[in-house]
Design an enzyme around this catalytic site. Structure first.
Site, PDB file in Angstrom:
ATOM      1  N   ASP A  67       0.826  -1.343  -0.070  1.00 49.93           N
ATOM      2  CA  ASP A  67      -0.142   0.063  -0.100  1.00 49.93           C
ATOM      3  C   ASP A  67       0.875   1.224   0.108  1.00 49.93           C
ATOM      4  O   ASP A  67       2.138   1.270   0.162  1.00 49.93           O
ATOM      5  CB  ASP A  67      -0.909   0.023   1.235  1.00 49.93           C
ATOM      6  CG  ASP A  67      -0.362  -0.260   2.539  1.00 49.93           C
ATOM      7  OD1 ASP A  67       1.125  -0.173   2.583  1.00 49.93           O
ATOM      8  OD2 ASP A  67      -0.950  -0.738   3.367  1.00 49.93           O
ATOM      9  N   ASN A 136      -7.317  -2.545  14.333  1.00 47.61           N
ATOM     10  CA  ASN A 136      -8.538  -3.135  13.812  1.00 47.61           C
ATOM     11  C   ASN A 136      -8.714  -4.232  13.242  1.00 47.61           C
ATOM     12  O   ASN A 136      -9.881  -4.286  12.310  1.00 47.61           O
ATOM     13  CB  ASN A 136      -9.331  -1.709  13.308  1.00 47.61           C
ATOM     14  CG  ASN A 136      -8.480  -1.315  12.042  1.00 47.61           C
ATOM     15  OD1 ASN A 136      -7.631  -2.212  11.621  1.00 47.61           O
ATOM     16  ND2 ASN A 136      -9.135  -0.191  11.472  1.00 47.61           N
ATOM     17  N   HIS A 138      -7.090  -4.609  10.334  1.00 47.25           N
ATOM     18  CA  HIS A 138      -6.763  -4.543   8.985  1.00 47.25           C
ATOM     19  C   HIS A 138      -5.587  -5.257   8.154  1.00 47.25           C
ATOM     20  O   HIS A 138      -4.448  -5.390   9.354  1.00 47.25           O
ATOM     21  CB  HIS A 138      -6.680  -2.958   8.684  1.00 47.25           C
ATOM     22  CG  HIS A 138      -5.696  -2.258   8.965  1.00 47.25           C
ATOM     23  ND1 HIS A 138      -5.564  -0.856   8.914  1.00 47.25           N
ATOM     24  CD2 HIS A 138      -4.439  -2.631   9.041  1.00 47.25           C
ATOM     25  CE1 HIS A 138      -4.408  -0.254   9.241  1.00 47.25           C
ATOM     26  NE2 HIS A 138      -3.664  -1.413   9.501  1.00 47.25           N
ATOM     27  N   GLU A 143      -9.625  -1.845   5.359  1.00 50.11           N
ATOM     28  CA  GLU A 143     -10.021  -1.607   6.631  1.00 50.11           C
ATOM     29  C   GLU A 143     -11.445  -2.749   6.772  1.00 50.11           C
ATOM     30  O   GLU A 143     -11.795  -3.084   6.100  1.00 50.11           O
ATOM     31  CB  GLU A 143     -10.442  -0.137   6.666  1.00 50.11           C
ATOM     32  CG  GLU A 143      -9.309   0.788   6.633  1.00 50.11           C
ATOM     33  CD  GLU A 143      -8.605   1.047   7.768  1.00 50.11           C
ATOM     34  OE1 GLU A 143      -8.392   0.213   8.557  1.00 50.11           O
ATOM     35  OE2 GLU A 143      -7.978   2.278   7.764  1.00 50.11           O
TER      36      GLU A 143
HETATM   37  P1  PGA Z   1       2.363  -1.284  12.776  1.00 50.86           P
HETATM   38  O1  PGA Z   1       1.358  -1.142  11.580  1.00 50.86           O
HETATM   39  O2  PGA Z   1       3.343  -2.304  12.346  1.00 50.86           O
HETATM   40  O3  PGA Z   1       2.789   0.083  12.640  1.00 50.86           O
HETATM   41  O4  PGA Z   1       1.723  -1.543  14.237  1.00 50.86           O
HETATM   42  C1  PGA Z   1       0.396  -2.166  11.240  1.00 50.86           C
HETATM   43  C2  PGA Z   1      -0.563  -2.237  10.260  1.00 50.86           C
HETATM   44  O5  PGA Z   1      -1.206  -1.152  10.410  1.00 50.86           O
HETATM   45  O6  PGA Z   1      -0.747  -2.805   9.470  1.00 50.86           O
END
Ligand code: PGA
Length: 247
Positions: A67, A136, A138, A143
């Site tokens: 992404d 959450n 995702h 999302e």
């Molecule tokens: P993070 O993000 O590794 O910074 O916790 C993970 C994500 O949002 O997929």
């Protein structure tokens, strides 16, 4: 689904590198799906260490990132292209021309997304996809509510993700509100998938992904549909699990 529980982030990175090596073994042109965020950094450190020690060669490796924020140029210090260069690509002997990150400045976003999918297809697909997980649930920027069949597209970020990611920006208002992300359907086409999670704030999302029903409200639960998935999670992120795990 294979679930490996490790003591800390460093151990998570080491195990992930072992699992990744098994997944790409024998491929002349390994194709990696890569993720950003703080979680995969220990894995990228292992890859850089192995490369420096002459134990890994990435000269024929091809990568596709999950992404990118819409609106951020590759040079922006919070763009995912910049993150990947800094945390991995500049540290290994990969040919940058073989590294792909969605273009946050694409003029025609739907056309760009179709082209990104086509490039992955043409190359024969991803051998090993690395994922983090949002608090959450995702994966990529898919999302809660994302179709389990979704493909690469532009999405709106949830307030929770914007809040989670605001730590990297001057303030919450500076976090882009849209992103381009591979879809859940895209991710599920990889030959193998490694999901990494560390921290108590991921425990609920990890439990829902592994032990909850498959639902678009917990996007990582879609991984239950895939035949070759390894979760590598630290003890605090695994705290809610009741199922059997490896250690
Ligand atoms: P993070 O993000 O590794 O910074 O916790 C993970 C994500 O949002 O997929």
């Amino acid at each position: 689904m294979r679930v490996i529980v490790v003591k800390d982030k460093a151990a998570m990175g080491k195990r992930a590198w072992e699992v990744m090596q098994e997944a790409i073994m024998g491929h002349a042109n390994p194709v990696l799906g890569l993720a950003t965020g703080s979680t995969p950094i220990p894995l990228y450190d292992e890859m850089a260490r192995a490369n420096k020690a002459g134990k890994a060669d990435f000269s024929t490796t091809i990568t596709f990132n999950l992404d990118e924020y819409v609106g951020l140029a590759p040079e922006h210090d919070q763009s995912y292209r910049c993150f990947m260069n800094k945390n991995l690509f500049d540290k290994i002997n990969i040919n940058k021309a073989n590294t792909h990150v969605p273009d946050g400045k694409a003029k025609d976003v739907p056309a760009f997304c179709a082209e990104y999918e086509r490039m992955m297809d043409d190359i024969g697909g991803v051998h090993c996809q690395v994922l983090g997980i949002g608090s959450n649930g995702h994966i990529g920027f898919n999302e809660p509510g994302s179709s389990l069949a979704s493909r690469t597209r532009m999405v709106q970020l949830t307030d929770r993700t914007i809040q989670d990611n605001s730590r990297f920006f001057a303030g919450k208002k500076d976090v882009p509100t849209k992103a381009i992300t591979m879809g859940i359907g895209t991710v599920l086409e990889a030959d193998s998938i490694i999901l990494l999670a560390n921290g108590a704030n991921k425990a609920d999302a990890v439990k829902k992904s592994l032990e909850g029903p498959i639902t678009c409200m917990a996007p990582a639960s879609a991984l239950q549909l895939h035949g070759d998935v390894t979760f590598i999670v630290t003890e605090d992120a695994a705290a809610g699990l009741t199922r059997m795990v490896e250690r």
